[in-house]
Design a protein around this motif. Structure first.
Motif, PDB file in Angstrom:
ATOM      1  N   GLU A   1      33.035  42.801  41.780  1.00  0.00           N
ATOM      2  CA  GLU A   1      34.357  42.411  41.279  1.00  0.00           C
ATOM      3  C   GLU A   1      34.441  40.897  41.094  1.00  0.00           C
ATOM      4  N   ILE A   2      33.904  40.142  42.036  1.00  0.00           N
ATOM      5  CA  ILE A   2      33.931  38.681  41.924  1.00  0.00           C
ATOM      6  C   ILE A   2      33.096  38.226  40.730  1.00  0.00           C
TER       7      ILE A   2
ATOM      8  N   GLU B   1      34.495  36.195  37.507  1.00  0.00           N
ATOM      9  CA  GLU B   1      33.919  34.909  37.124  1.00  0.00           C
ATOM     10  C   GLU B   1      33.436  34.911  35.679  1.00  0.00           C
ATOM     11  N   GLN B   2      32.937  36.044  35.196  1.00  0.00           N
ATOM     12  CA  GLN B   2      32.439  36.117  33.822  1.00  0.00           C
ATOM     13  C   GLN B   2      33.561  36.304  32.809  1.00  0.00           C
ATOM     14  N   ASN B   3      34.681  36.856  33.211  1.00  0.00           N
ATOM     15  CA  ASN B   3      35.787  37.132  32.310  1.00  0.00           C
ATOM     16  C   ASN B   3      37.024  36.398  32.797  1.00  0.00           C
ATOM     17  N   GLY B   4      37.244  35.228  32.266  1.00  0.00           N
ATOM     18  CA  GLY B   4      38.364  34.411  32.692  1.00  0.00           C
ATOM     19  C   GLY B   4      39.714  34.993  32.354  1.00  0.00           C
ATOM     20  N   PHE B   5      39.774  35.936  31.431  1.00  0.00           N
ATOM     21  CA  PHE B   5      41.051  36.500  31.025  1.00  0.00           C
ATOM     22  C   PHE B   5      41.591  37.537  32.005  1.00  0.00           C
ATOM     23  N   THR B   6      40.837  37.892  32.998  1.00  0.00           N
ATOM     24  CA  THR B   6      41.280  38.953  33.894  1.00  0.00           C
ATOM     25  C   THR B   6      42.143  38.453  35.034  1.00  0.00           C
TER      26      THR B   6
END
Length: 91
Positions: free
Chosen positions: A63-64, A68-73
């Motif tokens: 989840e982390i 970190e890879q998807n800033g929009f979440t």
């Protein structure tokens, strides 16, 4: 008539002694059996807790990494407060 009672009497005495010996052996083995059962239960609980915590740690790590890879979440609260022009937040 006395000859016919001896085999039954001897068989009954040996059967009774065998039952008493079996009860004594069972009573003697009971504490050891209970210790083994408690040890097995502890091992089983320790193993299942370890597996559950390992799975939870793996899930949290995934989840982390996803966050970190998807800033929009997620919404970074510190940046939101910094860009805010609210009079209560800018003191």
């Amino acid at each position: 008539m006395a000859d016919s009672i001896w085999p039954s009497l001897v068989s009954g005495v040996f059967g009774f002694v065998g039952v008493l010996a079996g009860l004594g052996w069972t009573a003697r083995q009971t504490p050891r059996t209970e210790q083994r059962l408690r040890a097995n239960t502890r091992t089983m609980l320790r193993t299942s807790l370890w597996a559950e915590l390992t799975g939870l740690a793996k899930l949290m790590k995934e989840e982390i990494e996803y966050i970190e890879q998807n800033g929009f979440t997620w919404v970074p609260l510190i940046q939101s407060f910094q860009n805010s022009r609210s009079p209560t937040l800018n003191m």
